[in-house]
Design a protein around this motif. Structure first.
Motif, PDB file in Angstrom:
ATOM      1  N   ARG A  94       0.830  -1.183   0.000  1.00 10.46           N
ATOM      2  CA  ARG A  94       0.000   0.000   0.000  1.00 10.46           C
ATOM      3  C   ARG A  94       0.869   1.239   0.000  1.00 10.46           C
ATOM      4  O   ARG A  94       1.914   1.269   0.634  1.00 10.46           O
ATOM      5  N   ILE A  95       0.373   2.247  -0.651  1.00  7.59           N
ATOM      6  CA  ILE A  95       1.062   3.528  -0.695  1.00  7.59           C
ATOM      7  C   ILE A  95       0.199   4.553   0.020  1.00  7.59           C
ATOM      8  O   ILE A  95      -1.015   4.619  -0.195  1.00  7.59           O
ATOM      9  N   ILE A  96       0.818   5.328   0.855  1.00  7.08           N
ATOM     10  CA  ILE A  96       0.116   6.396   1.567  1.00  7.08           C
ATOM     11  C   ILE A  96       0.730   7.718   1.142  1.00  7.08           C
ATOM     12  O   ILE A  96       1.944   7.915   1.242  1.00  7.08           O
ATOM     13  N   HIS A  97      -0.098   8.597   0.657  1.00  9.64           N
ATOM     14  CA  HIS A  97       0.332   9.942   0.296  1.00  9.64           C
ATOM     15  C   HIS A  97      -0.141  10.892   1.387  1.00  9.64           C
ATOM     16  O   HIS A  97      -1.317  10.890   1.742  1.00  9.64           O
ATOM     17  N   LEU A  98       0.733  11.699   1.910  1.00 11.89           N
ATOM     18  CA  LEU A  98       0.364  12.684   2.908  1.00 11.89           C
ATOM     19  C   LEU A  98       0.291  14.052   2.247  1.00 11.89           C
ATOM     20  O   LEU A  98       1.217  14.469   1.555  1.00 11.89           O
ATOM     21  N   VAL A  99      -0.829  14.716   2.439  1.00  9.46           N
ATOM     22  CA  VAL A  99      -1.035  16.058   1.903  1.00  9.46           C
ATOM     23  C   VAL A  99      -1.095  16.994   3.099  1.00  9.46           C
ATOM     24  O   VAL A  99      -1.998  16.899   3.926  1.00  9.46           O
ATOM     25  N   ASP A 100      -0.135  17.890   3.200  1.00 10.43           N
ATOM     26  CA  ASP A 100      -0.092  18.834   4.306  1.00 10.43           C
ATOM     27  C   ASP A 100      -0.636  20.169   3.820  1.00 10.43           C
ATOM     28  O   ASP A 100      -0.176  20.712   2.824  1.00 10.43           O
ATOM     29  N   SER A 101      -1.648  20.654   4.513  1.00  7.74           N
ATOM     30  CA  SER A 101      -2.196  21.955   4.148  1.00  7.74           C
ATOM     31  C   SER A 101      -2.124  22.876   5.360  1.00  7.74           C
ATOM     32  O   SER A 101      -2.340  22.444   6.488  1.00  7.74           O
ATOM     33  N   PRO A 102      -1.825  24.148   5.128  1.00 10.17           N
ATOM     34  CA  PRO A 102      -1.707  25.085   6.246  1.00 10.17           C
ATOM     35  C   PRO A 102      -3.046  25.268   6.949  1.00 10.17           C
ATOM     36  O   PRO A 102      -4.093  25.242   6.311  1.00 10.17           O
ATOM     37  N   GLY A 103      -2.993  25.463   8.236  1.00 12.86           N
ATOM     38  CA  GLY A 103      -4.218  25.671   8.994  1.00 12.86           C
ATOM     39  C   GLY A 103      -4.633  27.125   9.098  1.00 12.86           C
ATOM     40  O   GLY A 103      -5.731  27.427   9.544  1.00 12.86           O
ATOM     41  N   HIS A 104      -3.787  28.031   8.662  1.00 12.90           N
ATOM     42  CA  HIS A 104      -4.096  29.454   8.781  1.00 12.90           C
ATOM     43  C   HIS A 104      -5.261  29.832   7.856  1.00 12.90           C
ATOM     44  O   HIS A 104      -5.403  29.304   6.761  1.00 12.90           O
ATOM     45  N   THR A 105      -6.084  30.769   8.299  1.00 12.89           N
ATOM     46  CA  THR A 105      -7.272  31.188   7.559  1.00 12.89           C
ATOM     47  C   THR A 105      -6.944  31.668   6.157  1.00 12.89           C
ATOM     48  O   THR A 105      -7.734  31.462   5.225  1.00 12.89           O
ATOM     49  N   VAL A 110      -6.865  23.956   2.087  1.00 12.24           N
ATOM     50  CA  VAL A 110      -7.475  22.873   2.868  1.00 12.24           C
ATOM     51  C   VAL A 110      -8.644  22.280   2.097  1.00 12.24           C
ATOM     52  O   VAL A 110      -8.770  21.060   1.977  1.00 12.24           O
ATOM     53  N   SER A 111      -9.496  23.139   1.551  1.00 17.64           N
ATOM     54  CA  SER A 111     -10.652  22.658   0.784  1.00 17.64           C
ATOM     55  C   SER A 111     -10.216  21.818  -0.402  1.00 17.64           C
ATOM     56  O   SER A 111     -10.823  20.790  -0.704  1.00 17.64           O
ATOM     57  N   SER A 112      -9.173  22.232  -1.071  1.00 15.86           N
ATOM     58  CA  SER A 112      -8.659  21.463  -2.217  1.00 15.86           C
ATOM     59  C   SER A 112      -8.074  20.129  -1.770  1.00 15.86           C
ATOM     60  O   SER A 112      -8.247  19.110  -2.440  1.00 15.86           O
ATOM     61  N   ALA A 113      -7.394  20.144  -0.642  1.00 17.97           N
ATOM     62  CA  ALA A 113      -6.761  18.916  -0.147  1.00 17.97           C
ATOM     63  C   ALA A 113      -7.796  17.855   0.203  1.00 17.97           C
ATOM     64  O   ALA A 113      -7.565  16.667  -0.016  1.00 17.97           O
ATOM     65  N   TYR A 114      -8.946  18.260   0.738  1.00 16.36           N
ATOM     66  CA  TYR A 114      -9.982  17.298   1.101  1.00 16.36           C
ATOM     67  C   TYR A 114     -10.423  16.462  -0.095  1.00 16.36           C
ATOM     68  O   TYR A 114     -10.726  15.291   0.041  1.00 16.36           O
ATOM     69  N   GLN A 115     -10.469  17.074  -1.248  1.00 21.21           N
ATOM     70  CA  GLN A 115     -10.950  16.376  -2.435  1.00 21.21           C
ATOM     71  C   GLN A 115      -9.977  15.308  -2.913  1.00 21.21           C
ATOM     72  O   GLN A 115     -10.362  14.402  -3.639  1.00 21.21           O
ATOM     73  N   ALA A 116      -8.723  15.408  -2.477  1.00 22.52           N
ATOM     74  CA  ALA A 116      -7.708  14.440  -2.895  1.00 22.52           C
ATOM     75  C   ALA A 116      -7.456  13.367  -1.840  1.00 22.52           C
ATOM     76  O   ALA A 116      -6.611  12.508  -2.034  1.00 22.52           O
ATOM     77  N   CYS A 117      -8.186  13.429  -0.729  1.00 20.90           N
ATOM     78  CA  CYS A 117      -7.877  12.548   0.408  1.00 20.90           C
ATOM     79  C   CYS A 117      -9.005  11.582   0.730  1.00 20.90           C
ATOM     80  O   CYS A 117     -10.167  11.847   0.458  1.00 20.90           O
ATOM     81  N   ASP A 118      -8.614  10.469   1.352  1.00 22.83           N
ATOM     82  CA  ASP A 118      -9.566   9.488   1.856  1.00 22.83           C
ATOM     83  C   ASP A 118      -9.740   9.606   3.357  1.00 22.83           C
ATOM     84  O   ASP A 118     -10.699   9.092   3.921  1.00 22.83           O
ATOM     85  N   ALA A 119      -8.805  10.251   4.019  1.00 19.57           N
ATOM     86  CA  ALA A 119      -8.851  10.423   5.471  1.00 19.57           C
ATOM     87  C   ALA A 119      -8.045  11.668   5.813  1.00 19.57           C
ATOM     88  O   ALA A 119      -7.407  12.261   4.935  1.00 19.57           O
ATOM     89  N   CYS A 120      -8.097  12.072   7.072  1.00 24.36           N
ATOM     90  CA  CYS A 120      -7.325  13.259   7.456  1.00 24.36           C
ATOM     91  C   CYS A 120      -6.887  13.161   8.908  1.00 24.36           C
ATOM     92  O   CYS A 120      -7.460  12.421   9.700  1.00 24.36           O
ATOM     93  N   LEU A 121      -5.854  13.916   9.211  1.00 29.66           N
ATOM     94  CA  LEU A 121      -5.373  14.057  10.581  1.00 29.66           C
ATOM     95  C   LEU A 121      -5.800  15.431  11.069  1.00 29.66           C
ATOM     96  O   LEU A 121      -5.578  16.432  10.392  1.00 29.66           O
ATOM     97  N   LEU A 122      -6.411  15.478  12.237  1.00 29.83           N
ATOM     98  CA  LEU A 122      -6.768  16.741  12.856  1.00 29.83           C
ATOM     99  C   LEU A 122      -5.735  16.999  13.942  1.00 29.83           C
ATOM    100  O   LEU A 122      -5.712  16.315  14.963  1.00 29.83           O
ATOM    101  N   VAL A 123      -4.844  17.951  13.693  1.00 32.39           N
ATOM    102  CA  VAL A 123      -3.754  18.243  14.622  1.00 32.39           C
ATOM    103  C   VAL A 123      -4.193  19.361  15.549  1.00 32.39           C
ATOM    104  O   VAL A 123      -4.546  20.452  15.093  1.00 32.39           O
ATOM    105  N   VAL A 124      -4.194  19.072  16.858  1.00 34.82           N
ATOM    106  CA  VAL A 124      -4.611  20.039  17.864  1.00 34.82           C
ATOM    107  C   VAL A 124      -3.446  20.283  18.810  1.00 34.82           C
ATOM    108  O   VAL A 124      -2.842  19.340  19.318  1.00 34.82           O
ATOM    109  N   ASP A 125      -3.149  21.541  19.044  1.00 36.33           N
ATOM    110  CA  ASP A 125      -2.083  21.947  19.964  1.00 36.33           C
ATOM    111  C   ASP A 125      -2.526  21.631  21.395  1.00 36.33           C
ATOM    112  O   ASP A 125      -3.629  22.010  21.806  1.00 36.33           O
ATOM    113  N   ALA A 126      -1.682  20.955  22.161  1.00 37.90           N
ATOM    114  CA  ALA A 126      -2.022  20.558  23.525  1.00 37.90           C
ATOM    115  C   ALA A 126      -2.263  21.755  24.433  1.00 37.90           C
ATOM    116  O   ALA A 126      -3.081  21.690  25.351  1.00 37.90           O
TER     117      ALA A 126
END
Length: 135
Positions: free
Chosen positions: A1-12, A18-34
C-alpha cells in the motif's frame, strides 16, 4: 500500500488549500495543539472534513509544552489532556449531530419537491385527458 500525505496550512489565509486537499484525500489528521486546544479555525476545518465524509484522526501536538512552558506536573498534564480530548469529542458529537440533522432536512425537502412534481405532473395529465376528445 502507498500512503500519500497532503499537508495543508491551517491558517485562515490558506483555507482554499485545505478545501482542495480534502478532495484528494480518503482520510485526514486533525492536529490540535495541547496548550492552545481547539480554536475557531480547528472547528471550521473539522466540520469541513466531516462534510467531505472524511473521518479525522486526532493528533495532539506539542504535548511537551504542557510541562516545559506551563510548568504542569505529569498528573496536571494528564488532566489537561483529558479535558482536551473531552472537548474534541463534544465538538465532534455536536458537529456530527448537526450534519445529520441538515442531511435529514435536505432529504425531506427533496422528497417534498418530488411529491409536488408528481402531483403537478398528475394534475397536468388529468387536465390533458379531460380536454382530449372522446370517441
Amino acid at each position: 500500500r502507498i500512503i500519500h500525505l497532503v499537508d495543508s496550512p491551517g491558517h485562515t489565509d490558506f483555507s482554499w488549500h485545505v478545501s482542495s486537499a480534502y478532495q484528494a484525500c480518503d482520510a485526514c489528521l486533525l492536529v490540535v495543539d495541547a496548550v492552545e486546544g481547539m480554536g475557531a479555525r480547528t472547528h471550521q476545518v473539522f466540520r469541513e472534513a466531516l462534510t467531505h465524509q472524511l473521518v479525522p484522526t486526532l493528533v495532539i501536538n506539542k504535548m511537551d509544552r504542557l510541562c516545559t512552558h506551563l510548568g504542569l506536573t505529569p498528573t496536571e498534564a494528564y488532566l489537561r489532556t483529558r479535558l482536551l480530548l473531552e472537548s474534541v469529542n463534544a465538538a465532534a458529537s455536536a458537529m456530527i449531530t448537526s450534519l445529520h440533522q441538515q442531511q435529514e432536512q435536505d432529504q425531506d425537502e427533496l422528497r417534498r419537491q418530488e411529491q409536488e412534481q408528481q402531483e403537478e405532473s398528475h394534475s397536468n395529465n388529468s387536465s390533458n385527458n379531460s380536454n382530449s376528445p372522446t370517441k
